[in-house]
Design an enzyme around this catalytic site. Structure first.
Site, PDB file in Angstrom:
ATOM      1  N   GLU A  41      55.701  47.233  31.105  1.00 34.46           N
ATOM      2  CA  GLU A  41      54.736  46.955  30.024  1.00 34.46           C
ATOM      3  C   GLU A  41      54.358  48.257  29.355  1.00 34.46           C
ATOM      4  O   GLU A  41      54.082  49.263  30.022  1.00 34.46           O
ATOM      5  CB  GLU A  41      53.439  46.322  30.553  1.00 34.46           C
ATOM      6  CG  GLU A  41      53.562  44.882  30.952  1.00 34.46           C
ATOM      7  CD  GLU A  41      52.217  44.276  31.376  1.00 34.46           C
ATOM      8  OE1 GLU A  41      51.165  44.726  30.893  1.00 34.46           O
ATOM      9  OE2 GLU A  41      52.254  43.354  32.203  1.00 34.46           O
ATOM     10  N   GLU A  80      50.141  44.244  38.584  1.00 33.13           N
ATOM     11  CA  GLU A  80      48.916  45.035  38.550  1.00 33.13           C
ATOM     12  C   GLU A  80      47.833  44.548  39.519  1.00 33.13           C
ATOM     13  O   GLU A  80      46.766  44.101  39.099  1.00 33.13           O
ATOM     14  CB  GLU A  80      48.332  45.067  37.131  1.00 33.13           C
ATOM     15  CG  GLU A  80      49.294  45.638  36.097  1.00 33.13           C
ATOM     16  CD  GLU A  80      48.620  45.927  34.755  1.00 33.13           C
ATOM     17  OE1 GLU A  80      47.405  45.685  34.626  1.00 33.13           O
ATOM     18  OE2 GLU A  80      49.309  46.409  33.840  1.00 33.13           O
TER      19      GLU A  80
HETATM   20  C1  FCB Z   1      48.096  44.699  31.232  1.00 33.57           C
HETATM   21  C2  FCB Z   1      48.328  43.274  31.655  1.00 33.57           C
HETATM   22  C3  FCB Z   1      48.768  42.383  30.514  1.00 33.57           C
HETATM   23  C4  FCB Z   1      47.973  42.673  29.270  1.00 33.57           C
HETATM   24  C5  FCB Z   1      48.060  44.136  28.946  1.00 33.57           C
HETATM   25  C6  FCB Z   1      47.359  44.504  27.671  1.00 33.57           C
HETATM   26  O1  FCB Z   1      47.203  45.294  32.114  1.00 33.57           O
HETATM   27  O2  FCB Z   1      49.284  43.208  32.665  1.00 33.57           O
HETATM   28  O3  FCB Z   1      48.630  41.049  30.900  1.00 33.57           O
HETATM   29  O4  FCB Z   1      46.669  42.290  29.472  1.00 33.57           O
HETATM   30  O5  FCB Z   1      47.494  44.868  29.993  1.00 33.57           O
END
Ligand code: FCB
Length: 840
Positions: free
Chosen positions: A415, A214
């Site tokens: 994620e 990210e």
């Molecule tokens: C993402 C991040 C991770 C965590 C989640 C909730 O943006 O990559 O580390 O903070 O959000």
């Protein structure tokens, strides 16, 4: 807008006979203000993608053979041991107020790997801490730091879990930040050296490498808004950081490939961008202005990274924005060729969409440099405890889009997960909301795959409750609960549920229906209100009915969790939402706040008991209800008029929070907007337009909000050496606004501007001006307050002060939750922002 009033009245009626209402029913009644009207034009559509072979055979709930299931974590969020074995400091070590021991995974990794094995995980995505490998960011690698990952990989191999290594998950070595951080080009080169050193040691056991996690967050929150480490606030630095991260990505892919890495990719947070209306209708056509707003945010958030990496070019509309914020010098010839290395896999992190619309007067903020004229909207959907709207279908939308635009690229959801408030009970952690969050996203993912998206795996964020960056330990994203006092790990229900998903390589065909109050009522043959009374422990139900309800409740599995919770925690998990009689003109805002608060508290596993405080008798009944501990806490709104209910409720000892500052000074914490600040900004705006004879149409001064708005207005005039000129309206209706304005405008000389205490009053002012033949704004500038829907629909559109409704609700829910946990809480005053339209 009238329908909101009707909605609220509907609720109120239901409350009259002291009925406890199931929140679901309430949602249907109470729709918050919609966002501005119809939209024309077009934006990209989800075209049909061919159904890929093999998937045809899938049942509606199963996933393709070989689909990879697992979890993701990141080094800083779980490892702890920040000074062990020669690790150097990282920019995050002291940034979050919470201590950095996190989950002590550095020492407890064998237990964590065992947990993953027991849960059947096939894949584990973790990140390597740069500062463990290079304590100074570069130079000679620290063998002891690499040893940790060596041990971890051996442990994973022993458990049969495939590792996916991320090289950068936001924890830059402090030494490199001290030398300029990501805005400095050298950092990109140091990163490539670091990637090579890690590969050198671990490459024999890691098959798939992700360079960055990210980069948008790291660049724009770390260097733009400064809410993340290192906390710098400069748009220019944010754009430079983003470019250098891209360069670091390209250079490290080259380094990894030449060292023989099998598969290389990157992880991006890709958020679908849409208008509020598109949230429920993705294909809804847009006006030209909205289409431009959507495209610009998509360029900033998504295409800024996708296109350089995958096409070797920045989106055309982005370059002028970058140029305006510090120039383009840092983008050197040849950089984009380096950045656009072929990739084997793109990791996609998805949590929530970005919802925007064109709003000409909106200034840009530091997180989104270049977003002038774009409003970030809140939408009336369920949200997680983080306040992030839950929109599962966006996951299929975005996977479909990437697959269409980059048809040869393999994808992985690296994620996806949610923060909800968990309750630990003697018989487990029943995190039903997290289960339905993941389940619904998996159904959306399944649809995307069926439509041809090349998604190879899905990783839940995250294994353990952890250190959630600037938010610290309060966020709970884990499938496994961590008690940070003892480091004890306890899998939540979601962990066991996910284990079963992995075992069957998919979901169950039919969505297991969560029993509702309705189901229990139907089974028992009584009304929902009666069931509600029973589960809330009210005494007004006969023993026979109570026994029948409890039998159904047990058979259906409706209450066991709740009952278990209350036995162990001595909590009811019920919250009273007490509505005092909606004041005139205030009902729309109240309705919206109620809707959001309900959704948030439900998200936190609470049951909402709605109570109406309209008579002395109802006050007595509510206080008795709270005294009898039939609820854990109370949200009271809006306590505008002087009454003693808040005080009486707080004397019961139950946590109470208020919407709006109470009329009588009180120790009860409240959430309010900066009414005085907003009014003074509105007045200063009129002064800046050269107006000097500024009148105010003021509402009833026993309303605290009106008092505060008046105070802010006076203060601004006083600073300019001017005297106030007031007309009092009897109430907050348009008609009263018009008659007060007529009085003001009859004066000689008459005002050249009017600030009205609310939008409804201001609309009355516009009406009076029209009758008197005054042109707005040339003869008379008019400004309101609240930014209700109607404010943008007047002719000319009304300049006003926006009250952040959803933020108020979020703050209110958080305040209550933290009071329930015994947290130290003080009142919250949120900023109100001026929205400039044609009336001034
Ligand atoms: C993402 C991040 C991770 C965590 C989640 C909730 O943006 O990559 O580390 O903070 O959000």
């Amino acid at each position: 807008m009238a329908d909101h009033g009707v909605g609220l009245a509907g609720v109120v009626d239901e409350c009259r006979d002291d009925v406890t209402i199931e929140p679901v029913q309430f949602h249907a009644l109470c729709i918050p203000p919609g966002q501005a009207g119809a939209r024309r034009g077009a934006r990209g559509r989800l075209g049909a993608v061919p159904i890929s072979e093999g998937i045809r055979k899938m049942s509606t709930a199963s996933f393709p053979e070989g689909f990879v299931w697992g979890v993701s974590t990141s080094a800083f969020q779980i490892e702890g041991a920040t000074s062990s074995d020669g690790r150097g400091p990282s920019i995050w070590d002291g940034f979050s107020a919470d201590r950095a021991e996190a989950c002590d995974h550095y020492h407890r990794y064998p237990e964590d790997v065992r947990l993953m094995k027991d849960l059947g995980m096939a894949a584990y995505r973790f990140s390597v801490s740069w500062a463990r490998v290079f304590p100074d960011g570069h130079g000679k690698p620290n063998a002891a730091g690499l040893d940790f990952y060596d041990r971890l990989l051996d442990e994973l191999a022993g458990a049969g879990i495939t590792p996916y290594a991320t090289l950068y998950h936001w924890d830059l070595p402090q030494a490199l930040e001290d030398r300029g951080g990501w805005p400095s080009r050298d950092t990109a080169h140091h990163f490539a050296d670091y990637a090579a050193a890690v590969h050198d040691r671990l490459g024999d056991r890691v098959d798939t490498w992700f360079t960055l996690n990210e980069p948008w967050v790291a660049a724009f929150l770390g260097y733009g808004s400064g809410v993340h480490a290192p906390g710098r606030k400069s748009a220019g630095d944010a754009f430079r950081s983003a470019h250098h991260m891209l360069l670091a990505h390209g250079l490290s892919v080259q380094a990894l490939r030449s060292a023989g890495a099998a598969k290389v990719g990157a992880v991006l947070n890709i958020s679908p961008v849409m208008t509020p209306a598109q949230v429920s209708d993705f294909d809804r056509p847009l006006s030209e202005e909205d289409a431009e707003a959507v495209a610009r945010i998509d360029a900033l958030a998504n295409r800024q990274f996708l296109e350089p990496m995958l096409r070797g070019a920045y989106p055309a509309e982005l370059l002028p924005l970058i140029e305006r914020h510090g120039g383009l010098d840092h983008i050197q010839d040849g950089d984009l060729d380096v950045i656009a290395q072929p990739l084997d896999l793109l990791g996609v992190n998805y949590y929530t969409p970005l919802v925007v619309q064109a709003q000409p007067s909106e200034p840009a903020d530091l997180t989104w440099p270049g977003s002038e004229g774009i409003l970030f909207c809140t939408i009336p959907t369920a949200v997680t405890a983080m306040g992030w709207p839950i929109v599962p279908n966006c996951l299929s939308l975005l996977l479909g889009r990437i697959s269409r635009e980059y048809p040869d690229l393999d994808l992985m959801v690296t994620e996806n997960g949610a923060d909800f408030v968990d309750v630990v009970t003697g018989d487990g952690i029943h995190d039903v909301d997290r289960i339905s969050f993941v389940e619904e996203h998996l159904r959306a993912l399944r649809t995307a795959i069926e439509n041809g998206a090349r998604v190879r795996g899905y990783l839940v964020w995250t294994l353990l409750d952890n250190l959630e960056w600037a938010d610290g330990y309060q966020r709970k994203f884990g499938l496994v609960h961590v008690d940070f006092a003892t480091q004890r790990r306890r899998p939540k229900d979601s962990a066991f549920w996910y284990r079963d998903v992995i075992r069957r390589n998919g979901l169950t065909e039919t969505r297991p229906k969560r029993p509702t109050l309705e189901t229990v009522a139907a089974r028992t043959g009584v009304s929902r209100a009666t069931v509600s009374r029973v589960v809330n422990g009210e005494s007004s139900v006969s023993p026979e009915v109570r026994a029948a309800v409890m039998r159904a409740v047990n058979e259906l599995g409706y209450v066991p969790n709740l009952a278990a919770r209350s036995l162990v925690t001595r909590r009811t998990n019920a919250i009273a939402l007490v509505l005092s009689v909606p004041r005139q003109g205030g009902d729309t805002l109240t309705a919206a706040v109620v809707q959001y608060v309900t959704s948030l508290l439900e998200g936190a596993g609470k049951q909402i008991t709605l109570m109406l405080a309209d008579t002395a008798e109802s006050h007595r009944r509510i206080v008795a209800h709270v005294e009898a501990r039939l609820v854990d806490g109370v949200v009271l709104l809006p306590p505008d008029r002087a009454d003693t209910l808040a005080e009486r409720l707080s004397r019961t000892g139950a946590p109470v929070v208020l919407l709006g500052k109470p009329a009588i000074a009180s120790l009860v914490p409240y959430v309010d907007v900066d009414n005085a600040g907003g009014a003074s900004a509105a007045t200063e705006h009129l002064l800046s337009r050269g107006r000097r004879r500024i009148g105010m149409v003021c509402g009833p001064t026993d309303l605290v909000t009106v008092q505060d708005r008046l105070a802010g207005h006076r203060a601004a005039l006083q600073r300019a050496g001017l005297r106030p000129h007031l007309a009092l309206a009897d109430d907050l209706s348009r008609a009263s606004g018009a008659s007060a304005a007529r009085r003001l405008l009859a004066d000689d000389p008459s005002p050249d501007a009017v600030f009205a205490a609310t939008d409804q009053l201001a609309i009355g002012v516009l009406q009076a001006a029209r009758e008197l033949g005054k042109r707005v704004p040339s003869d008379l500038a008019v400004v309101g307050f609240d930014d209700v829907d109607a404010a943008s629909a007047t002719t000319p559109a009304l300049t006003t002060v926006r009250v952040p409704v959803a933020d108020q609700a979020l703050a209110l829910a958080r305040l209550l939750l933290s009071r329930l946990e015994g947290g130290h809480t003080t009142s919250v005053v949120l900023p109100a922002r001026l929205v400039i339209r044609e009336s001034s």
